[in-house]
Motif scaffolding. Structure first.
Motif, PDB file in Angstrom:
ATOM      1  N   SER B   4       0.842  -1.202   0.000  1.00 30.12           N
ATOM      2  CA  SER B   4       0.000   0.000   0.000  1.00 30.12           C
ATOM      3  C   SER B   4       0.879   1.254   0.000  1.00 30.12           C
ATOM      4  CB  SER B   4      -0.950   0.009   1.194  1.00 30.12           C
ATOM      5  OG  SER B   4      -0.231  -0.024   2.375  1.00 30.12           O
ATOM      6  N   ALA B   5       2.001   1.175   0.705  1.00 29.44           N
ATOM      7  CA  ALA B   5       2.934   2.310   0.717  1.00 29.44           C
ATOM      8  C   ALA B   5       3.477   2.574  -0.682  1.00 29.44           C
ATOM      9  CB  ALA B   5       4.090   2.030   1.670  1.00 29.44           C
ATOM     10  N   LEU B   6       3.776   1.473  -1.388  1.00 26.69           N
ATOM     11  CA  LEU B   6       4.317   1.602  -2.737  1.00 26.69           C
ATOM     12  C   LEU B   6       3.285   2.217  -3.678  1.00 26.69           C
ATOM     13  CD1 LEU B   6       6.809   0.918  -4.493  1.00 26.69           C
ATOM     14  CD2 LEU B   6       5.680  -1.211  -5.082  1.00 26.69           C
ATOM     15  N   ILE B   8       0.681   4.114  -2.874  1.00 27.44           N
ATOM     16  CA  ILE B   8       0.489   5.535  -2.515  1.00 27.44           C
ATOM     17  C   ILE B   8       1.641   6.370  -3.064  1.00 27.44           C
ATOM     18  CG2 ILE B   8       0.511   7.171  -0.583  1.00 27.44           C
ATOM     19  CD1 ILE B   8      -1.044   5.053   0.982  1.00 27.44           C
ATOM     20  N   ALA B   9       2.833   5.854  -2.881  1.00 23.33           N
ATOM     21  CA  ALA B   9       4.014   6.605  -3.325  1.00 23.33           C
ATOM     22  C   ALA B   9       3.991   6.821  -4.832  1.00 23.33           C
ATOM     23  CB  ALA B   9       5.278   5.860  -2.921  1.00 23.33           C
ATOM     24  N   ALA B  12       1.105   9.236  -5.756  1.00 25.64           N
ATOM     25  CA  ALA B  12       1.425  10.603  -5.336  1.00 25.64           C
ATOM     26  C   ALA B  12       2.551  11.186  -6.179  1.00 25.64           C
ATOM     27  CB  ALA B  12       1.817  10.610  -3.859  1.00 25.64           C
ATOM     28  N   LEU B  13       3.538  10.346  -6.494  1.00 25.68           N
ATOM     29  CA  LEU B  13       4.643  10.828  -7.319  1.00 25.68           C
ATOM     30  C   LEU B  13       4.141  11.240  -8.698  1.00 25.68           C
ATOM     31  CD1 LEU B  13       7.724  11.212  -7.249  1.00 25.68           C
ATOM     32  CD2 LEU B  13       7.934   9.006  -8.363  1.00 25.68           C
ATOM     33  N   ARG B  15       1.150  12.252  -9.408  1.00 30.94           N
ATOM     34  CA  ARG B  15       0.383  13.499  -9.258  1.00 30.94           C
ATOM     35  C   ARG B  15       1.321  14.703  -9.133  1.00 30.94           C
ATOM     36  NH1 ARG B  15      -4.854  13.722  -7.769  1.00 30.94           N
ATOM     37  NH2 ARG B  15      -4.417  15.552  -6.503  1.00 30.94           N
ATOM     38  N   VAL B  16       2.351  14.522  -8.313  1.00 33.93           N
ATOM     39  CA  VAL B  16       3.285  15.627  -8.106  1.00 33.93           C
ATOM     40  C   VAL B  16       4.047  15.936  -9.396  1.00 33.93           C
ATOM     41  CG1 VAL B  16       5.361  16.353  -6.858  1.00 33.93           C
ATOM     42  CG2 VAL B  16       3.523  15.235  -5.626  1.00 33.93           C
TER      43      VAL B  16
END
Lengths: 255, 63
Positions: B4-6, B8-9, B12-13, B15-16
């Motif tokens: 899940s961390a991967l 999200i990362a 988010a990356l 999106r950023v």
């Protein structure tokens, strides 16, 4: 009157904080914010952006869904389960009842949002070592957006059944969120009747996009004060209008 | 947790990375302000109309 308002708000607040949807949304959001804060694959600048982005999205998502589900069936269930009768038998104006129902539910959602906001601000503090003023502004405008969405939900709930209220509110919320970024561009590219139809449909929608200062927070940009003031006045006015219509409508309903 | 961390990362990356840095933002767009002022004007007009209607009805009933 103030005592009655306080008692009703407290009742509505306690009912709101006991609802499982709020617990689930807050816990889920806290987990996502915490996980975003512990991701260590990237350098600090990117990681802070990820924390800001994920945190703001989760606060907005949890707040919006919670308020819609809390208020979507509030008045309907009060009438269906007849819990409203002993209250309305007293000399309490129906407007006061509607306002108290709204404020109580909003208070419960704000409590959950505050927990998430504290977690986000704490994470940013840990990563950056200082408190970003834009984070406070972005969070404050998310609170305002949720308040407006709650008022729209309550207004629609005086016309529709709970399931329809939730569905229509979420649909309008989505439309309001893409009003400028998509619908207006679509209208510009379309011609003739389609253009006017899109503009006519999108005109009464609340401009939800205007409350989202996430990009400014993520990319460390400044937002003009004129814009901030206008959006704040817009949010308060729109909310007050929806509440006034909801109160008027509930006051005329046969219960 | 790690997966899940991967996810999200990566999301988010993305999106950023696809962010709006350097582009024109909606708070710089005068169309946004114009539309909001227009909506506020309509809401105020409707509210004023409702108050006038209510007061006129009250006056008529008192006669």
């Amino acid at each position: 009157m103030v005592r009655a308002l306080y008692a009703l708000v407290k009742l509505s607040f306690l009912e709101g904080v006991r609802r499982q949807i709020l617990h689930v949304m807050v816990l889920l959001s806290l987990v996502v914010i915490a996980v975003a804060g512990t991701v260590t694959f990237f350098d600090l600048g990117v990681q802070v952006k990820i924390v800001k982005d994920t945190g703001m999205v989760m606060i907005l998502l949890a707040g919006s869904l919670s308020i819609v589900f809390l208020l979507g069936g509030a008045l309907f269930h009060d009438v269906e389960q007849r819990t409203v009768y002993p209250l309305l038998a007293r000399p309490i104006p129906r407007t006061l009842y509607v306002v108290a129902r709204y404020l109580g539910a909003l208070g419960a959602v704000y409590l959950g949002m505050t927990i998430m906001s504290v977690a986000l601000v704490a994470l940013l503090w840990i990563h950056l070592g200082y408190l970003s003023a834009m984070a406070i502004w972005a969070i404050a405008y998310t609170y305002l957006e949720v308040a407006l969405l709650g008022a729209v939900t309550l207004l629609l709930s005086t016309f529709l059944s709970p399931a329809m209220t939730v569905t229509v509110t979420l649909f309008l919320y989505l439309m309001g969120s893409i009003k400028f970024s998509y619908l207006h561009h679509l209208a510009e590219r379309s011609g003739g009747l389609t253009k006017w139809l899109i503009l006519l449909v999108s005109a009464p929608l609340p401009n939800m996009e205007a409350f989202r200062l996430k990009d400014a927070l993520v990319h460390d940009l400044s937002v003009p004060t004129t814009f901030l003031v206008t959006v704040a006045v817009y949010g308060v006015l729109f909310t007050a209008f929806c509440m006034a219509v909801a109160s008027w409508r509930f006051g005329r309903q046969e219960v | 947790m790690r997966w899940s961390a991967l996810v999200i990362a990566l999301l988010a990356l993305g999106r950023v990375a696809l962010g709006h840095e350097g582009e024109e933002h909606f708070w710089d767009d005068p169309e946004h302000l114009r539309e909001m002022f227009l909506q506020m004007g309509v809401l105020a007009a409707v509210a004023l109309g409702a108050v006038v209607y209510f007061l006129m009805g009250k006056k008529r009933r008192s006669r």
